[in-house]
Motif scaffolding. Structure first.
Motif, short mmCIF file in Angstrom:
data_model
loop_
_atom_site.label_atom_id
_atom_site.label_comp_id
_atom_site.label_asym_id
_atom_site.label_seq_id
_atom_site.Cartn_x
_atom_site.Cartn_y
_atom_site.Cartn_z
N LEU A 30 0.76 -1.06 0.02
CA LEU A 30 0.15 0.03 -0.17
C LEU A 30 1.02 1.19 0.07
CD1 LEU A 30 -2.72 1.29 0.16
CD2 LEU A 30 -2.81 1.15 2.67
N GLY A 31 1.90 1.13 0.67
CA GLY A 31 2.70 2.39 0.78
C GLY A 31 3.54 2.76 -0.56
N LEU A 32 3.97 1.51 -1.28
CA LEU A 32 4.60 1.64 -2.72
C LEU A 32 3.78 2.23 -3.66
CD1 LEU A 32 6.71 -1.41 -2.89
CD2 LEU A 32 7.67 0.87 -2.62
N LEU A 48 0.13 5.94 -7.61
CA LEU A 48 -0.76 5.11 -8.40
C LEU A 48 -2.02 4.63 -7.84
CD1 LEU A 48 2.00 2.56 -9.75
CD2 LEU A 48 0.88 4.37 -10.75
N VAL A 49 -2.01 4.81 -6.39
CA VAL A 49 -3.16 4.38 -5.54
C VAL A 49 -4.37 4.90 -5.92
CG1 VAL A 49 -2.72 6.28 -3.56
CG2 VAL A 49 -3.68 3.72 -3.08
N ALA A 91 3.03 16.30 7.06
CA ALA A 91 4.43 16.81 6.63
C ALA A 91 4.71 16.15 5.14
CB ALA A 91 5.44 16.42 7.47
N ILE A 92 4.65 14.70 4.78
CA ILE A 92 5.27 14.10 3.87
C ILE A 92 4.01 13.21 3.12
CG2 ILE A 92 7.62 14.24 4.74
CD1 ILE A 92 7.30 11.40 5.93
N GLY A 93 2.81 12.88 3.72
CA GLY A 93 1.84 12.29 3.11
C GLY A 93 1.55 10.99 3.56
N THR A 94 0.45 10.23 3.22
CA THR A 94 0.15 8.98 3.87
C THR A 94 1.06 7.63 3.38
OG1 THR A 94 -1.35 8.57 2.12
CG2 THR A 94 -2.19 9.50 4.31
N GLY A 95 1.56 7.92 2.34
CA GLY A 95 2.46 6.67 1.70
C GLY A 95 3.67 6.44 2.61
#
Length: 409
Positions: free
Chosen positions: A91-93, A99-100, A164-168
């Protein structure tokens, strides 16, 4: 208070759990937020995600209890925890590469749910093998402390990282954190585990476990309470996301703070349960009072007029729900035959988590139909009703004995 940590195997397990559970709670907060972003803030979409994650519990948990009674629980946990970590990495990738899509999150929720459904009864019934029956209540309380410490730290970290950097990157961190619990399991000394002889391999083992519970009214009361409160009263994460975003207009860090405030209460409740564990065995009365108090306090919290008062009201809610869950878990594990523990805990986890799909869908529908506060209010009222019904069942069991004793006198 920390007696079960004297066991070397349990120290390895607890240390790994602190890291892994923190990552799990980071992912839960990030996943809810990602679903809201991808769906344009739809509570219904969030309810679907919750339902998909817990739906496999209905299909797999009972059979996982049979597996837990038959096979090496430590090896089973190594496999399930590794798989859960891989789900976070995938999910992180997808997220960090842009692409999510919402349907992909739904699919991964379902896959994650399948491994979690197997993991839960195995993990619950493995605790007594690490510490033995004499320290089980204390270990259950310490597990709850670890769980709720992670619930405090995880969402708070997640809220900051999302902004700060997003959910991924949060999902990737959770995937990596799974290595801690897997490492702890691999470092254990299998010869020091308190294992019981597995039941003989024969047909009908699942049915035998269900008949065992059916013949015990005390277990039935616990199961009914666990189902009602787990399904209707404990849909915190998706309800809090809706309340933070749609009711109070807060960002991800505001959502994380709500989960943290609840966890302050649950951590306090777990610490009190750990202190009580040295004095007496868990009691049904404590469980019933905890269930009723939780329902009343949850309903009252839903009526709080501001974000600040709502957040503060979650602390006593957390304390009450932890009083209920720790006493219920320990009561069941100490009341059953060792050869039945895996199957009984499979049913326990089925009822505790298996109602989440229904609860998630109902809370999403209620939030859209009646407003974001309604799932919390209705869940609290349902929990009070369940506690009253449970108490009535126990009183009914005792009443014939009272009548007979009067006649004999």
């Amino acid at each position: 208070m920390f007696r079960s940590l004297r066991e070397r195997n349990y120290r390895y397990y607890a240390s790994g759990q602190v890291v892994s559970l923190t990552g799990t709670w980071m992912q839960r907060a990030a996943q809810d937020w990602l679903v809201l972003e991808l769906s344009g803030g739809s509570p219904g979409a969030l309810g679907v995600a919750v339902a998909l994650q817990f739906l496999p519990t209905l299909l797999l948990t009972l059979w996982a209890g049979v597996v837990a009674d038959r096979f090496d629980k430590r090896r089973l946990l190594v496999a399930t925890q590794t798989a859960l970590g891989i789900c976070g990495l995938v999910l992180g990738l997808l997220d960090v590469t842009g692409l999510v899509r919402l349907w992909q999150v739904y699919v991964l929720c379902l896959v994650l749910g399948c491994f979690s459904a197997v993991d839960a009864p195995v993990r619950q019934s493995f605790v007594v093998e690490m510490v033995g029956p004499e320290h089980l209540t204390n270990a259950v309380a310490l597990n709850s402390m670890t769980f709720n410490l992670a619930r405090i730290v995880g969402p708070a970290i997640s809220g900051v990282l999302i902004t700060a950097i997003g959910t991924g990157w949060v999902f990737l961190a959770n995937g990596v954190s799974s290595a801690a619990v897997v490492g702890g399991l691999l470092l254990m000394d299998p010869s020091a585990l308190h294992r019981s002889n597995p039941p003989p391999k024969e047909r009908g083992q699942l049915g035998a476990g269900l008949r065992y519970v059916r013949g015990r009214r005390d277990l039935i009361v616990v199961m009914v309470l666990v189902f009602c409160i787990g399904t209707f009263g404990m849909n915190f994460e998706n309800s809090f996301a809706v309340i933070a975003r749609n009711v109070f207009g807060r960002d991800a860090d505001g959502y994380g703070l709500l989960i943290t405030m609840l966890a302050v209460g649950t951590l306090t409740g777990a610490a009190l349960a750990a202190r009580r564990s040295g004095r007496s065995r868990p009691r049904m009365r404590v469980m019933l009072v905890g269930a009723a108090a939780f329902g009343v306090l949850e309903a009252a919290a839903s009526l709080m007029p501001s974000y600040e008062t709502f957040a503060a009201a979650l602390i006593p809610v957390g304390l009450a729900v932890m009083t209920f869950t720790t006493s219920a878990n320990a009561t069941v594990q100490l009341a059953v035959e060792p050869t039945m523990r895996g199957r009984v805990m499979g049913l326990y986890m089925l009822l505790f988590l298996g109602g989440k799909p229904l609860g998630g869908l109902l809370s999403g529908w209620a939030a859209e139909a009646f407003g974001g506060r309604s799932p919390i209010l209705l869940g609290g009222l349902a929990s009070v009703a369940a506690a009253v019904v449970g108490a009535a069942m126990l009183v009914r069991r005792r009443q014939p004995g009272v009548v007979r004793s009067r006649r004999l006198g």
